[in-house]
Write an enzyme that holds these catalytic residues in place. Structure first.
Site, PDB file in Angstrom:
ATOM      1  N   CYS A 126       0.831  -1.210   0.000  1.00 19.70           N
ATOM      2  CA  CYS A 126       0.000   0.000   0.000  1.00 19.70           C
ATOM      3  C   CYS A 126       0.861   1.255   0.000  1.00 19.70           C
ATOM      4  CB  CYS A 126      -0.912  -0.006   1.229  1.00 19.70           C
ATOM      5  SG  CYS A 126      -1.943   1.463   1.374  1.00 19.70           S
ATOM      6  N   GLN A 149     -16.551 -11.650  13.430  1.00 20.71           N
ATOM      7  CA  GLN A 149     -15.115 -11.688  13.198  1.00 20.71           C
ATOM      8  C   GLN A 149     -14.780 -10.957  11.910  1.00 20.71           C
ATOM      9  OE1 GLN A 149     -12.839 -12.621  15.231  1.00 20.71           O
ATOM     10  NE2 GLN A 149     -13.962 -13.839  16.741  1.00 20.71           N
ATOM     11  N   PHE A 199     -19.394 -15.644  26.171  1.00 18.67           N
ATOM     12  CA  PHE A 199     -19.161 -14.518  25.248  1.00 18.67           C
ATOM     13  C   PHE A 199     -19.518 -14.983  23.828  1.00 18.67           C
ATOM     14  CE2 PHE A 199     -16.028 -14.521  28.678  1.00 18.67           C
ATOM     15  CZ  PHE A 199     -16.233 -13.283  29.284  1.00 18.67           C
ATOM     16  N   ASN A 249     -21.720 -17.667  16.741  1.00 18.31           N
ATOM     17  CA  ASN A 249     -20.662 -18.040  15.811  1.00 18.31           C
ATOM     18  C   ASN A 249     -20.074 -19.413  16.107  1.00 18.31           C
ATOM     19  OD1 ASN A 249     -18.885 -17.240  13.580  1.00 18.31           O
ATOM     20  ND2 ASN A 249     -17.260 -17.135  15.115  1.00 18.31           N
ATOM     21  N   ASP A 292     -24.211 -10.212  32.116  1.00 16.20           N
ATOM     22  CA  ASP A 292     -22.969  -9.446  32.193  1.00 16.20           C
ATOM     23  C   ASP A 292     -21.899 -10.350  32.792  1.00 16.20           C
ATOM     24  OD1 ASP A 292     -20.884  -7.725  32.576  1.00 16.20           O
ATOM     25  OD2 ASP A 292     -21.922  -6.418  34.011  1.00 16.20           O
ATOM     26  N   ASP A 304     -14.567 -16.983  24.455  1.00 14.57           N
ATOM     27  CA  ASP A 304     -14.145 -16.059  23.394  1.00 14.57           C
ATOM     28  C   ASP A 304     -14.378 -14.631  23.884  1.00 14.57           C
ATOM     29  OD1 ASP A 304     -13.372 -14.879  21.044  1.00 14.57           O
ATOM     30  OD2 ASP A 304     -15.180 -15.417  19.927  1.00 14.57           O
ATOM     31  N   CYS A 349      -8.238 -12.409  21.817  1.00 16.11           N
ATOM     32  CA  CYS A 349      -7.805 -11.306  20.944  1.00 16.11           C
ATOM     33  C   CYS A 349      -6.766 -10.432  21.649  1.00 16.11           C
ATOM     34  CB  CYS A 349      -9.000 -10.461  20.500  1.00 16.11           C
ATOM     35  SG  CYS A 349      -9.916  -9.696  21.859  1.00 16.11           S
TER      36      CYS A 349
END
Length: 431
Positions: free
Chosen positions: A68, A264, A293, A298, A341, A362, A388
């Protein structure tokens, strides 16, 4: 301007080179480990300094030419100058260092890195937009590396081509609108069936502007959504009733989602990640699985195709409703969902008191330490943790090993965000 020569010994968590000058750490933008560089001071701090490369005197064999032309100014990528294989190796080292330093644990085995195409992969993104009065023109792009300004870009190599190759066209279209000063951001959301642009606008748009947006969508085969207020205000402009979805063919599952829902970012990697997670978790037809989570299902719905029962728990009520709707749409009756929560104590709830043979986690960047205070229960034989953020995974790995008696069997990185410093990883824990 003072120029200093220095050797780069490492990479920071955000992709900058690390040098030490007079005993003080210096974080150097654009430098790679193993290089000798001539650098210029940018900013001094009490415990470290920041600098930028003026000239590379000794080049790393892992340095490559960025694809780029906006790299180095646009903040969307941090590592395009590093060979993709070396990017993965650096992320794997960072993960293992975090395990050792924070969690005081190490995996018995390192999983092969999970990778996919490093270009044109982003199906979710938020671009900033700004009409610059002094220039008399519109800017659309990610923020610059310093975060203060909108990067002036014409195309993006990591966004899916349907959008990445049309940045200049989107910019020109916005520039023609009467309300161009009222549009501060554009959300990109792509399903397998539609690619959508969500235009946030601070004031109502004129009929002429909505017609121009509609024509642009029609001409470029892009769904157009408007967002006049909060998340719940998002509605399709064209086509009417536009609905996004993506497919997980290996599990005969289709997931509907709204443009601002969390999914995702990398669709190809998401499919591979689900396969990877289920292979590690190895659900049997008699197993009960807890998916924490869970988002809009998914992992939950693919798991439901393999296990006896799956319970998904998610903090965002809208995603929980979408998960229930997706279960119904896919004819899945052995998955149930709860809104809770997970940063708060949920041990009194019926779902938390139940027994599960398998647990999948997750969590967001903050990790899962709150829920690991009381889960998993003694009946759980295996935990798969999708992360993550390597620091929170390492901390939580220590909890699973030291408090709950698990063994960190294996761990490895997944290249969900090529050319960025984000580290996505997966870990398997067994009794």
């Amino acid at each position: 301007m003072t120029l200093i020569e220095a050797d780069i010994t490492d990479l920071t968590h955000d992709g900058r080179g690390v040098a030490h000058i007079s005993g003080k750490a210096v974080f150097v933008a654009g430098a790679l480990a193993g290089e000798r560089v001539r650098l210029r001071d940018v900013r001094k701090h009490r415990h470290y300094d920041e600098a930028a490369v003026e000239e590379v005197l000794r080049v790393s064999p892992d340095r490559v030419a960025p694809r780029c032309k906006h790299f180095g100014v646009c903040g969307g990528c941090a590592l395009q100058h590093l060979d993709p294989a070396a990017q993965i190796a650096a992320k794997q080292r960072l993960l293992l260092e975090n395990f050792e330093r924070i969690g005081k644990v190490q995996p018995s085995a390192i999983l092969p890195a999970l990778t996919d195409s490093p270009w044109g992969y982003r199906r979710k993104a938020r671009l900033s937009a700004k009409f610059v009065e002094k220039k008399g023109r519109m800017l659309v792009g990610f923020r610059e590396t310093n975060g203060r300004y909108v990067a002036d870009i014409e195309r993006c190599e990591v966004l899916l081509p349907a959008v990445g190759e049309r940045i200049a066209a989107i910019t020109a279209m916005l520039e023609s609108l009467e309300g161009k000063r009222e549009i501060p951001q554009i959300e990109i959301a792509a399903g397998d069936n539609l690619v959508a642009l969500v235009f946030r606008h601070l004031q109502p748009l004129s009929d002429a502007d909505t017609q121009a947006l509609t024509r642009f969508g029609q001409a470029n085969d892009l769904a157009i959504f408007l967002q006049p207020g909060g998340i719940d205000s998002v509605a399709p402009l064209w086509p009417a009733g536009a609905q996004l979805n993506f497919e997980l063919p290996a599990y005969d599952v289709t997931l509907d989602f709204r443009p601002l829902d969390f999914i995702q970012v990398n669709g190809g990697m998401n499919r591979r990640m689900i396969d990877h997670a289920l292979a590690l978790l190895d659900p049997q037809p008699s197993d009960r699985v807890l998916d924490l989570f869970c988002g809009l299902g998914n992992f939950t719905l693919p798991l439901a195709r393999r296990a006896a029962q799956v319970v998904g728990v998610e903090g965002e009520a809208g995603l929980v409703q979408r998960a229930r709707d997706n279960a119904t749409k896919n004819g899945i009756a052995n998955a149930t969902f709860h809104s809770a929560d997970l940063a708060a104590d949920q041990r009194a709830t019926a779902w938390a008191k139940a027994d599960y043979e398998l647990v999948l986690l997750d969590p967001p960047r903050s990790g899962a330490d709150a829920v690991l205070d009381y889960l998993p229960r003694k009946s759980t034989r295996r935990v798969v943790y999708v992360s993550c953020h390597p620091a929170s995974l390492a901390r939580d790995a220590g909890i699973l090993v030291d408090k709950h008696g698990f063994k960190l069997t294996s761990a490895g990185v997944m290249d969900m965000f090529p050319h960025t410093a984000h580290v996505e990883s997966i870990a398997l824990f067994e009794r």
